[in-house]
Motif scaffolding. Structure first.
Motif, mmCIF file in Angstrom:
data_model
loop_
_atom_site.group_PDB
_atom_site.id
_atom_site.type_symbol
_atom_site.label_atom_id
_atom_site.label_comp_id
_atom_site.label_asym_id
_atom_site.label_seq_id
_atom_site.Cartn_x
_atom_site.Cartn_y
_atom_site.Cartn_z
ATOM 1 N N HIS A 128 8.771 -0.784 -19.704
ATOM 2 C CA HIS A 128 9.883 0.114 -19.988
ATOM 3 C C HIS A 128 11.216 -0.430 -19.461
ATOM 4 O O HIS A 128 11.276 -1.009 -18.385
ATOM 5 N N LYS A 180 13.900 4.261 -15.339
ATOM 6 C CA LYS A 180 12.898 4.118 -16.403
ATOM 7 C C LYS A 180 12.410 5.492 -16.877
ATOM 8 O O LYS A 180 12.247 5.727 -18.073
ATOM 9 N N CYS A 183 15.200 7.472 -18.882
ATOM 10 C CA CYS A 183 15.521 6.869 -20.188
ATOM 11 C C CYS A 183 14.365 6.954 -21.180
ATOM 12 O O CYS A 183 14.590 6.838 -22.386
ATOM 13 N N ASN A 184 13.149 7.126 -20.692
ATOM 14 C CA ASN A 184 11.984 7.006 -21.578
ATOM 15 C C ASN A 184 11.088 8.237 -21.677
ATOM 16 O O ASN A 184 10.165 8.259 -22.483
ATOM 17 N N CYS A 185 11.346 9.256 -20.867
ATOM 18 C CA CYS A 185 10.474 10.438 -20.934
ATOM 19 C C CYS A 185 10.812 11.298 -22.146
ATOM 20 O O CYS A 185 11.909 11.201 -22.713
ATOM 21 N N PHE A 186 9.867 12.116 -22.566
ATOM 22 C CA PHE A 186 10.050 13.037 -23.682
ATOM 23 C C PHE A 186 10.092 14.469 -23.157
ATOM 24 O O PHE A 186 9.400 14.810 -22.196
ATOM 25 N N LEU A 200 5.848 11.433 -19.656
ATOM 26 C CA LEU A 200 5.996 10.029 -20.036
ATOM 27 C C LEU A 200 4.760 9.617 -20.828
ATOM 28 O O LEU A 200 3.633 9.733 -20.340
ATOM 29 N N TYR A 201 4.995 9.145 -22.054
ATOM 30 C CA TYR A 201 3.938 8.708 -22.972
ATOM 31 C C TYR A 201 4.201 7.238 -23.294
ATOM 32 O O TYR A 201 4.923 6.926 -24.252
ATOM 33 N N PRO A 202 3.654 6.315 -22.472
ATOM 34 C CA PRO A 202 4.060 4.909 -22.543
ATOM 35 C C PRO A 202 4.075 4.282 -23.935
ATOM 36 O O PRO A 202 5.093 3.723 -24.343
ATOM 37 N N SER A 205 6.747 5.554 -26.229
ATOM 38 C CA SER A 205 8.115 5.213 -25.825
ATOM 39 C C SER A 205 8.641 4.051 -26.662
ATOM 40 O O SER A 205 9.849 3.783 -26.663
ATOM 41 N N TYR A 242 15.976 10.829 -31.631
ATOM 42 C CA TYR A 242 16.102 11.146 -30.209
ATOM 43 C C TYR A 242 16.974 12.380 -29.983
ATOM 44 O O TYR A 242 16.941 12.975 -28.894
ATOM 45 N N TYR A 260 21.103 6.994 -24.260
ATOM 46 C CA TYR A 260 20.041 5.996 -24.500
ATOM 47 C C TYR A 260 20.545 4.558 -24.532
ATOM 48 O O TYR A 260 19.757 3.638 -24.750
#
Length: 276
Positions: A128, A180, A183-186, A200-202, A205, A242, A260
Motif C-alpha cells: 500500500h 497507509k 489513504c486506503n481504507c473503505f 481495510l481490504y488489501p 485497495s 472513490y 487521494y
C-alpha cells in the motif's frame, strides 16, 4: 472456481485490477473479508462491533465501556480481536481514539495474533502507498498527531519488538502506517448506504477510480461484495468511484487530489473539460 479478477499494471495509474474473463452486468466479481475493521465512534452505541448489525439494545463490554455486541455469541467471537484493544481503550479512558487510529491498532493486533487463515491476497499491507511524499505539510502534520495518539494508545500493550516482528518494514513507523490506513481504507456502509465504520481490504485497495465506474461495492455486515454495473470484457480494468460522481468536474478533481493524491483523467473528466 477460477478468479474473475487479476492484478495488472494500469497505464498511467500503476497497480490495478482487471477482469480475468467476461463479466456480466450485476454479476458478483469478488467478495472479501477485511484485514481489520471497526465501527465508527459516532455510531458505536447503535451497531454490534462484531457483525455490524444495528440493534436497539446491545451488550456493553464491562471493561472498556465502548465495545457493544448483539449477544454473548458475538461478544465471544469478537474477543480474540478485542482482547488487546480492550486494554488499550481502558487505559485511555475517558478519551477515545479516532476511527483511523483504532483501525491501525486493530491491524497491528490482527498481525500479532493471526487466528484465521486468510486466502492469498493480491495486495499486501506492505504494497500500500502512504502518499506521504505528495502530501501538504499541513496534512502531514495532522497525520503526525494521529501517529502520536497511536503510539500513546498502544504503549502499554504492544512492545516495539512486537511491532518490528509483526509489521512489514514500511509500516513499522506509526506515521507511515496511519498514512497507509487513511489513504486506503473503505467506509463500510449498510443497505441504505449509511456509514457504519471503516475497514481495510488489501486486495480491493487495488481498484482504481473512475468517475463513470464499471463496478460498485456493496457491504453485507463487514463482508465486501464487488459487483459489475455493466458488462465488462476480458482484460478490461475494473474501477469504482472513490467519491460522489454527480459533483462538477472541477470539484471532483479537487477532492480526488486532496484526499487521494492524484489528478483524475478518466474519460468523463477529460470529455467534460474539453466542452467547458
Amino acid at each position: 472456481m477460477a478468479p474473475k479478477l487479476e492484478r495488472f499494471v494500469s497505464p498511467g495509474k500503476g497497480d490495478g485490477l482487471r477482469a480475468a474473463a467476461r463479466i456480466q452486468r450485476g454479476e458478483l466479481v469478488h467478495s472479501a473479508e477485511p484485514l481489520a475493521c471497526c465501527v465508527s465512534n459516532k455510531l458505536s452505541r447503535h451497531f454490534c462491533h462484531h457483525c455490524f448489525s444495528r440493534q436497539e439494545t446491545l451488550l456493553r463490554c464491562s471493561q472498556c465501556k465502548m465495545a457493544r455486541y448483539c449477544n454473548t455469541t458475538c461478544q465471544k467471537q469478537a474477543w480474540i480481536g478485542h482482547k488487546r484493544e480492550c486494554k488499550c481503550l481502558k487505559n485511555l479512558l475517558p478519551r477515545i481514539p479516532t476511527d483511523s487510529v483504532r483501525l491501525a491498532a486493530r491491524i497491528i493486533f490482527g498481525l500479532l495474533n493471526p487466528s484465521q487463515s486468510r486466502s492469498e491476497e493480491l495486495f499486501t499491507l506492505e504494497d500500500h502507498e502512504s502518499h506521504l511524499s505528495s502530501m501538504s505539510e499541513q496534512k502531514k502534520q495532522g497525520l503526525s498527531q494521529l501517529a502520536s495518539v497511536l503510539e500513546l494508545y498502544l504503549q502499554q500493550e504492544v512492545s516495539d519488538l512486537e511491532v518490528t516482528s509483526a509489521l512489514p518494514p514500511s509500516c513499522q513507523e506509526p506515521l507511515s502506517l496511519i498514512a497507509k490506513v487513511t489513504c486506503n481504507c473503505f467506509t463500510i456502509s449498510d443497505g441504505e448506504l449509511q456509514e457504519i465504520g471503516v475497514g481495510l481490504y488489501p486486495s480491493l485497495s487495488l481498484l482504481n477510480h473512475d468517475c463513470r465506474p464499471n463496478c460498485v461495492m456493496v457491504f453485507v455486515g463487514t463482508k465486501l461484495h464487488l459487483r459489475a454495473v455493466r458488462d465488462i470484457n476480458p482484460e478490461e480494468e475494473l474501477t469504482i468511484s472513490y467519491i460522489e460522481t454527480l459533483s462538477l468536474t472541477e470539484d471532483r478533481r479537487i477532492q480526488l487530489e486532496d484526499q487521494y493524491h492524484f489528478a483524475c483523467h478518466c474519460q468523463l473528466c477529460d470529455s467534460q473539460e474539453k466542452t467547458d
